[in-house]
Scaffold this motif. Structure first.
Motif, PDB file in Angstrom:
ATOM      1  N   ASN A 150      50.583  49.017  54.961  1.00 43.31           N
ATOM      2  CA  ASN A 150      50.620  48.581  53.559  1.00 43.31           C
ATOM      3  C   ASN A 150      49.673  47.420  53.344  1.00 43.31           C
ATOM      4  O   ASN A 150      48.927  47.387  52.356  1.00 43.31           O
ATOM      5  CB  ASN A 150      52.059  48.203  53.183  1.00 43.31           C
ATOM      6  N   MET A 151      49.688  46.483  54.256  1.00 44.38           N
ATOM      7  CA  MET A 151      48.817  45.311  54.135  1.00 44.38           C
ATOM      8  C   MET A 151      47.345  45.720  54.150  1.00 44.38           C
ATOM      9  O   MET A 151      46.541  45.261  53.321  1.00 44.38           O
ATOM     10  CB  MET A 151      49.108  44.341  55.278  1.00 44.38           C
ATOM     11  N   LEU A 152      46.962  46.600  55.070  1.00 46.26           N
ATOM     12  CA  LEU A 152      45.572  47.009  55.201  1.00 46.26           C
ATOM     13  C   LEU A 152      45.095  47.763  53.963  1.00 46.26           C
ATOM     14  O   LEU A 152      44.015  47.468  53.410  1.00 46.26           O
ATOM     15  CB  LEU A 152      45.409  47.883  56.449  1.00 46.26           C
ATOM     16  N   ILE A 153      45.885  48.717  53.500  1.00 50.74           N
ATOM     17  CA  ILE A 153      45.478  49.541  52.361  1.00 50.74           C
ATOM     18  C   ILE A 153      45.427  48.719  51.081  1.00 50.74           C
ATOM     19  O   ILE A 153      44.436  48.765  50.326  1.00 50.74           O
ATOM     20  CB  ILE A 153      46.435  50.735  52.201  1.00 50.74           C
ATOM     21  N   MET A 154      46.458  47.940  50.818  1.00 54.96           N
ATOM     22  CA  MET A 154      46.534  47.216  49.548  1.00 54.96           C
ATOM     23  C   MET A 154      45.543  46.063  49.484  1.00 54.96           C
ATOM     24  O   MET A 154      45.004  45.764  48.416  1.00 54.96           O
ATOM     25  CB  MET A 154      47.954  46.714  49.310  1.00 54.96           C
ATOM     26  N   ARG A 155      45.265  45.419  50.595  1.00 58.09           N
ATOM     27  CA  ARG A 155      44.271  44.339  50.575  1.00 58.09           C
ATOM     28  C   ARG A 155      42.877  44.914  50.385  1.00 58.09           C
ATOM     29  O   ARG A 155      42.004  44.278  49.784  1.00 58.09           O
ATOM     30  CB  ARG A 155      44.345  43.521  51.860  1.00 58.09           C
ATOM     31  N   THR A 156      42.648  46.115  50.907  1.00 57.27           N
ATOM     32  CA  THR A 156      41.360  46.775  50.668  1.00 57.27           C
ATOM     33  C   THR A 156      41.197  47.116  49.192  1.00 57.27           C
ATOM     34  O   THR A 156      40.118  46.950  48.610  1.00 57.27           O
ATOM     35  CB  THR A 156      41.248  48.053  51.511  1.00 57.27           C
ATOM     36  N   MET A 157      42.270  47.579  48.564  1.00 53.95           N
ATOM     37  CA  MET A 157      42.223  47.871  47.127  1.00 53.95           C
ATOM     38  C   MET A 157      42.000  46.598  46.314  1.00 53.95           C
ATOM     39  O   MET A 157      41.331  46.625  45.279  1.00 53.95           O
ATOM     40  CB  MET A 157      43.531  48.537  46.684  1.00 53.95           C
ATOM     41  N   ASP A 158      42.537  45.474  46.793  1.00 54.53           N
ATOM     42  CA  ASP A 158      42.344  44.207  46.079  1.00 54.53           C
ATOM     43  C   ASP A 158      40.882  43.792  46.059  1.00 54.53           C
ATOM     44  O   ASP A 158      40.442  43.095  45.123  1.00 54.53           O
ATOM     45  CB  ASP A 158      43.192  43.104  46.727  1.00 54.53           C
ATOM     46  N   ILE A 159      40.123  44.194  47.069  1.00 56.58           N
ATOM     47  CA  ILE A 159      38.691  43.881  47.073  1.00 56.58           C
ATOM     48  C   ILE A 159      38.002  44.549  45.891  1.00 56.58           C
ATOM     49  O   ILE A 159      37.165  43.943  45.213  1.00 56.58           O
ATOM     50  CB  ILE A 159      38.059  44.333  48.408  1.00 56.58           C
ATOM     51  N   PHE A 160      38.351  45.808  45.625  1.00 61.70           N
ATOM     52  CA  PHE A 160      37.776  46.503  44.474  1.00 61.70           C
ATOM     53  C   PHE A 160      38.239  45.874  43.165  1.00 61.70           C
ATOM     54  O   PHE A 160      37.508  45.869  42.174  1.00 61.70           O
ATOM     55  CB  PHE A 160      38.165  47.986  44.510  1.00 61.70           C
ATOM     56  N   TYR A 161      39.481  45.366  43.146  1.00 61.29           N
ATOM     57  CA  TYR A 161      39.998  44.730  41.939  1.00 61.29           C
ATOM     58  C   TYR A 161      39.282  43.428  41.611  1.00 61.29           C
ATOM     59  O   TYR A 161      39.411  42.911  40.493  1.00 61.29           O
ATOM     60  CB  TYR A 161      41.498  44.455  42.092  1.00 61.29           C
ATOM     61  N   ALA A 162      38.558  42.888  42.559  1.00 56.43           N
ATOM     62  CA  ALA A 162      37.842  41.637  42.304  1.00 56.43           C
ATOM     63  C   ALA A 162      36.682  41.827  41.340  1.00 56.43           C
ATOM     64  O   ALA A 162      36.163  40.857  40.790  1.00 56.43           O
ATOM     65  CB  ALA A 162      37.334  41.043  43.624  1.00 56.43           C
ATOM     66  N   PHE A 163      36.270  43.069  41.113  1.00 59.55           N
ATOM     67  CA  PHE A 163      35.143  43.358  40.232  1.00 59.55           C
ATOM     68  C   PHE A 163      35.646  44.082  38.981  1.00 59.55           C
ATOM     69  O   PHE A 163      36.517  44.960  39.074  1.00 59.55           O
ATOM     70  CB  PHE A 163      34.119  44.256  40.941  1.00 59.55           C
ATOM     71  N   ILE A 192      40.279  54.815  42.138  1.00 55.10           N
ATOM     72  CA  ILE A 192      41.195  54.932  43.270  1.00 55.10           C
ATOM     73  C   ILE A 192      42.132  53.723  43.374  1.00 55.10           C
ATOM     74  O   ILE A 192      43.352  53.898  43.570  1.00 55.10           O
ATOM     75  CB  ILE A 192      40.407  55.141  44.581  1.00 55.10           C
ATOM     76  N   PRO A 193      41.644  52.472  43.251  1.00 53.70           N
ATOM     77  CA  PRO A 193      42.548  51.320  43.395  1.00 53.70           C
ATOM     78  C   PRO A 193      43.721  51.288  42.411  1.00 53.70           C
ATOM     79  O   PRO A 193      44.857  51.064  42.848  1.00 53.70           O
ATOM     80  CB  PRO A 193      41.609  50.117  43.203  1.00 53.70           C
ATOM     81  N   PRO A 194      43.539  51.490  41.090  1.00 54.23           N
ATOM     82  CA  PRO A 194      44.713  51.432  40.211  1.00 54.23           C
ATOM     83  C   PRO A 194      45.734  52.527  40.494  1.00 54.23           C
ATOM     84  O   PRO A 194      46.948  52.270  40.433  1.00 54.23           O
ATOM     85  CB  PRO A 194      44.115  51.575  38.806  1.00 54.23           C
ATOM     86  N   ILE A 195      45.273  53.733  40.819  1.00 45.25           N
ATOM     87  CA  ILE A 195      46.222  54.806  41.126  1.00 45.25           C
ATOM     88  C   ILE A 195      46.942  54.514  42.437  1.00 45.25           C
ATOM     89  O   ILE A 195      48.149  54.781  42.572  1.00 45.25           O
ATOM     90  CB  ILE A 195      45.487  56.159  41.178  1.00 45.25           C
TER      91      ILE A 195
END
Length: 310
Positions: A150-163, A192-195
């Protein structure tokens, strides 16, 4: 045991699947047994506005699928003597009527709008489908397993959310180059990140429910729990959320084409048509506004239908 107590126990006994309680009438049993889609269908029948937008959306999709049938002319047939004609232009000698005018190369706008709906819908639906599959899978894994996954996947998605979504789509499209395939890839990566986040949140809530713990205690494996107990309960909210993103994806795809990062030059697509007609806004303003109106109506229709599914 008293007679009254026995009556109370009979009334409080749960109704088994396929068995109606003698104390409930047929209407009550029908209401209890209604599923999600039955409830949505019943609500849509009473919601005239959503139903109307659904009809508009269906007409747009059918016209895109049957463009070669309903289109009055060849969308690529240019005639410079008829360039930038206004709505309802009629050529007396040939008897040809351009109901929505012509563009700067004399091509029929109605035909190009019909054919352009294919590309616009393609750029709006396909990225969401891919993002739904990929993001839904990642969110399901993150929500069910928890921990380091969970930590790995969600933190990766947070990188995309930075833009911001628009800047991220422009950056990816600019790096990949012009083309419909590259635009679809860029839009897929944006959504992909919001979904993933929505799927992870819903999965985590369902995973903590009692019936999932009961299934795990009874010896059910993880795949069985995910397939039977979790997936069936998260598919509806995630699907509705993804449907609502189609309207945003259509606008972003049209924006990429307007900036020259979407479809190639000359391809009939609403965003590209806006780019080609921007210099003619003072001569034929109504014709210039037509692609934008199509984008607005289609996005609004998807948004209203998505709200009706909730």
């Amino acid at each position: 045991m008293m007679v009254e107590e026995r009556a109370v126990l009979r009334e409080s006994r749960p109704v088994l699947s396929g068995q109606a309680s003698p104390n409930l009438d047929t209407a009550q049993v029908a209401v209890r047994s209604r599923g999600y889609w039955s409830t949505v269908t019943g609500r849509l029948k009473r919601d005239a506005i959503t139903l109307g937008f659904g009809v508009i959306l269906l007409a747009i999709i059918l016209s895109a699928c049957l463009a070669h049938v309903v289109s009055p002319m060849d969308p690529e047939a240019a005639k410079m003597t008829r360039r930038l004609k206004d709505i309802g232009y009629h050529h007396a000698r040939t008897g040809i009527t351009h109901w929505l005018g012509t563009d700067k190369l004399g091509r029929d706008m109605l035909s190009r709008l019909i054919y352009g709906s294919r590309m616009s819908l393609l750029m709006g639906v396909i990225p969401i489908v891919f993002a739904f599959v990929i993001g839904g899978t990642l969110g399901l894994i993150a929500g069910y397993t928890g921990g380091w996954a969970n930590m790995l996947i969600m933190r990766t998605m947070d990188i995309f959310y930075a833009f911001p979504s628009v800047l991220l789509a422009i950056a990816i499209s600019g790096a990949l180059g012009v083309g419909i395939v590259n635009a679809i890839v860029a839009l897929t990566l944006v959504f992909i990140p919001p979904i993933t986040r929505v799927t992870e949140s819903v999965t985590t809530q369902v995973r903590l429910l009692d019936y999932v713990d009961a299934a795990r205690s009874s010896g059910a494996g993880s795949l069985t729990i995910i397939r039977v107990h979790i997936f069936s309960n998260i598919i509806s909210p995630v699907f509705v959320y993804a449907t609502g993103l189609i309207s945003v994806c259509i606008i972003l795809g049209a924006g990429l084409s307007f900036l020259g990062l979407g479809v190639e030059v000359g391809v009939a697509e609403w965003g590209r048509m806006l780019n080609e007609l921007q210099d003619a806004i003072w001569k034929v303003p109504w014709v210039t506004a037509l692609p934008g109106a199509c984008i607005f109506v289609t996005s609004l229709s998807f948004n209203m239908v998505s709200d009706g599914l909730t």
